[in-house]
Design a protein around this motif. Structure first.
Motif, PDB file in Angstrom:
ATOM      1  N   GLN A   6      23.097   9.998  -5.518  1.00 53.91           N
ATOM      2  CA  GLN A   6      24.437   9.419  -5.558  1.00 53.91           C
ATOM      3  C   GLN A   6      24.844   9.064  -6.980  1.00 53.91           C
ATOM      4  OE1 GLN A   6      24.677   5.926  -3.152  1.00 53.91           O
ATOM      5  NE2 GLN A   6      26.883   5.806  -3.239  1.00 53.91           N
ATOM      6  N   GLU A  40      34.279   9.340  -3.462  1.00 62.18           N
ATOM      7  CA  GLU A  40      33.969   9.221  -2.037  1.00 62.18           C
ATOM      8  C   GLU A  40      34.988   9.967  -1.184  1.00 62.18           C
ATOM      9  OE1 GLU A  40      31.271   7.855  -0.539  1.00 62.18           O
ATOM     10  OE2 GLU A  40      30.526   7.759  -2.581  1.00 62.18           O
ATOM     11  N   GLU A  76      33.351   6.454   7.146  1.00 60.21           N
ATOM     12  CA  GLU A  76      32.084   6.156   6.485  1.00 60.21           C
ATOM     13  C   GLU A  76      32.238   6.141   4.967  1.00 60.21           C
ATOM     14  OE1 GLU A  76      29.472   9.108   7.938  1.00 60.21           O
ATOM     15  OE2 GLU A  76      29.094   8.105   9.863  1.00 60.21           O
ATOM     16  N   HIS A  77      32.922   7.133   4.413  1.00 59.79           N
ATOM     17  CA  HIS A  77      33.054   7.195   2.952  1.00 59.79           C
ATOM     18  C   HIS A  77      34.051   6.160   2.428  1.00 59.79           C
ATOM     19  CE1 HIS A  77      30.479  10.642   2.116  1.00 59.79           C
ATOM     20  NE2 HIS A  77      30.935  11.181   3.217  1.00 59.79           N
ATOM     21  N   SER A  95      31.910   3.177   2.237  1.00 57.02           N
ATOM     22  CA  SER A  95      30.985   3.345   1.116  1.00 57.02           C
ATOM     23  C   SER A  95      31.676   3.116  -0.222  1.00 57.02           C
ATOM     24  CB  SER A  95      30.373   4.752   1.165  1.00 57.02           C
ATOM     25  OG  SER A  95      29.515   4.975   0.077  1.00 57.02           O
ATOM     26  N   GLN A 142      30.215   0.355  -2.813  1.00 55.80           N
ATOM     27  CA  GLN A 142      29.769   0.795  -4.136  1.00 55.80           C
ATOM     28  C   GLN A 142      30.602   0.172  -5.246  1.00 55.80           C
ATOM     29  OE1 GLN A 142      28.840   5.007  -4.790  1.00 55.80           O
ATOM     30  NE2 GLN A 142      29.065   5.325  -2.600  1.00 55.80           N
TER      31      GLN A 142
END
Length: 383
Positions: free
Chosen positions: A136, A341, A354-355, A358, A362
């Protein structure tokens, strides 16, 4: 409407001894309608049937998966898989069905996963997590490089600037976020001032509450609160917008037209964030100081004039510059993570969610991490 009644010729099994061996003759319809009767016949015939028994399928009628499974149980999957050799007269569809069922039954059973967590499983899980984190971070560094390269190519060419898109994102990212940033920083400033007054009153140093609020908001809280709010508000919006375009194949359409998705979608968002976050940081600093002023005036009998005088006398300009200088770095990281993302979204709505989640996690993590590193660096430098 198809009939559900059993067929007129239910399946039968005939065992005929022939010179010491057993001759098996299969006849009739082997279908689900006769499954109970056929199951009993298979159980009776299984004991005398040997591997060298002759099998005659010439009188076999209708056949479905249930009947083929019973024949595989009776004859054996390995032998039934070779049905094309010893019963070549069967129709092609019967041979295909019998071969498929025999092949499926001949496969070894899958091993069930072990229950519980052992030391090896725990270490493997930690290794996979570290590997995913490393992958990542490499993707993030690569995307940062791609964004900077595109920015360096685009800036000297004003005819390629997306001014309309930049203005729209600047309004959505900066102007529309002013009320929530101002309200939140005002309330946090009031809370910090109230806590400082409560603690410092025990030492007879309530007047230093002004210094506490000034240091806190000019160096840390102003930029940190604004960045966290934009990480949850704008990074998620960037990821959801670009992710929806990716799921609907609009990104592929942009590439087909010969346009750069980074130049078209990423640069306006990054530049808007670079302009919006420093401005929101300044608003947050002013509102945080205003919240401290209200609490000091109401609880400590410190007049607004005295409050501003103490700020001017004791708080150096360098603290303001340190706080404001961190804003562009935070803005760039938040915008890049949100856009990255979005590009990583697959083709489902679940992937978009989900992204998007995320991107928020992050962004907030990176903002706090960079702020901690900057605080230690400035402390060592004496700034």
């Amino acid at each position: 409407m198809p009939s559900t009644l059993p067929s007129a010729s239910p399946g039968t099994l005939q065992l005929q001894p022939d010179a010491g061996a057993v001759h098996l003759r299969v006849a009739g319809d082997w279908t689900l309608a006769h499954y109970r009767h056929l199951r009993q016949a298979v159980e009776r015939a299984r004991a005398p049937l040997a591997a060298d028994s002759e099998i005659d399928l010439s009188a076999l009628g209708a056949l479905d998966t249930a009947g083929a499974g019973l024949l595989a149980e009776l004859i054996g999957p390995a032998r039934l898989a070779q049905v094309g050799r010893w019963a070549p007269g069967l129709p092609a569809e019967r041979l295909a069905l019998l071969g498929t069922v025999a092949q499926a039954l001949d496969q070894p059973p899958a091993e069930l996963p072990r229950a519980g967590w052992g030391l090896a499983d725990l270490l493997a899980h930690i290794g996979r997590s570290v590997q995913n984190l490393w992958r990542q971070q490499k993707q993030l560094l690569g995307f940062i490089g791609l964004t900077l390269q595109t920015l360096a190519v685009t800036l000297p060419r004003p005819w390629r600037w997306r001014v309309t898109s930049l203005a729209a994102h600047l309004e959505a990212t900066g102007l529309n976020a002013v009320p929530i940033v101002a309200l939140l920083t005002f309330l946090v400033g009031a809370v910090v001032a109230f806590l400082g007054a409560t603690v410092l009153a025990e030492f007879g140093a309530s007047v230093y509450t002004v210094n506490l609020v000034g240091f806190a908001f000019l160096r840390e809280f102003g930029v940190l609160l604004a960045a966290i709010l934009l990480a949850g508000r704008s990074a998620s919006a960037f990821a959801a917008q670009i992710g929806s375009m990716k799921a609907q194949e609009e990104i592929d359409a942009i590439r087909t037209l010969g346009l750069s998705p980074v130049e078209l979608l990423v640069l306006p968002r990054v530049l808007a964030m670079l302009i919006a976050l420093p401005a929101l940081t300044f608003v947050g600093m002013l509102c945080g100081l205003a919240g401290g002023l209200v609490v000091c005036a109401l609880t400590l009998d410190i007049s607004p004039l005295m409050y501003l005088t103490i700020l001017q006398r004791d708080i150096a300009l360098s603290h303001f510059l340190v706080g404001l200088g961190k804003a562009p770095v935070f803005a760039f990281v938040i915008a890049v993570i949100g856009c990255l993302e979005g590009f990583k979204v697959g083709g489902s709505a679940q992937s978009v969610g989900e992204h998007t989640t995320s991107s928020v996690v992050q962004s907030i993590f990176m903002v706090i991490l960079l702020d901690a590193i900057a605080a230690m660096f400035f402390m060592e430098m004496g700034w």
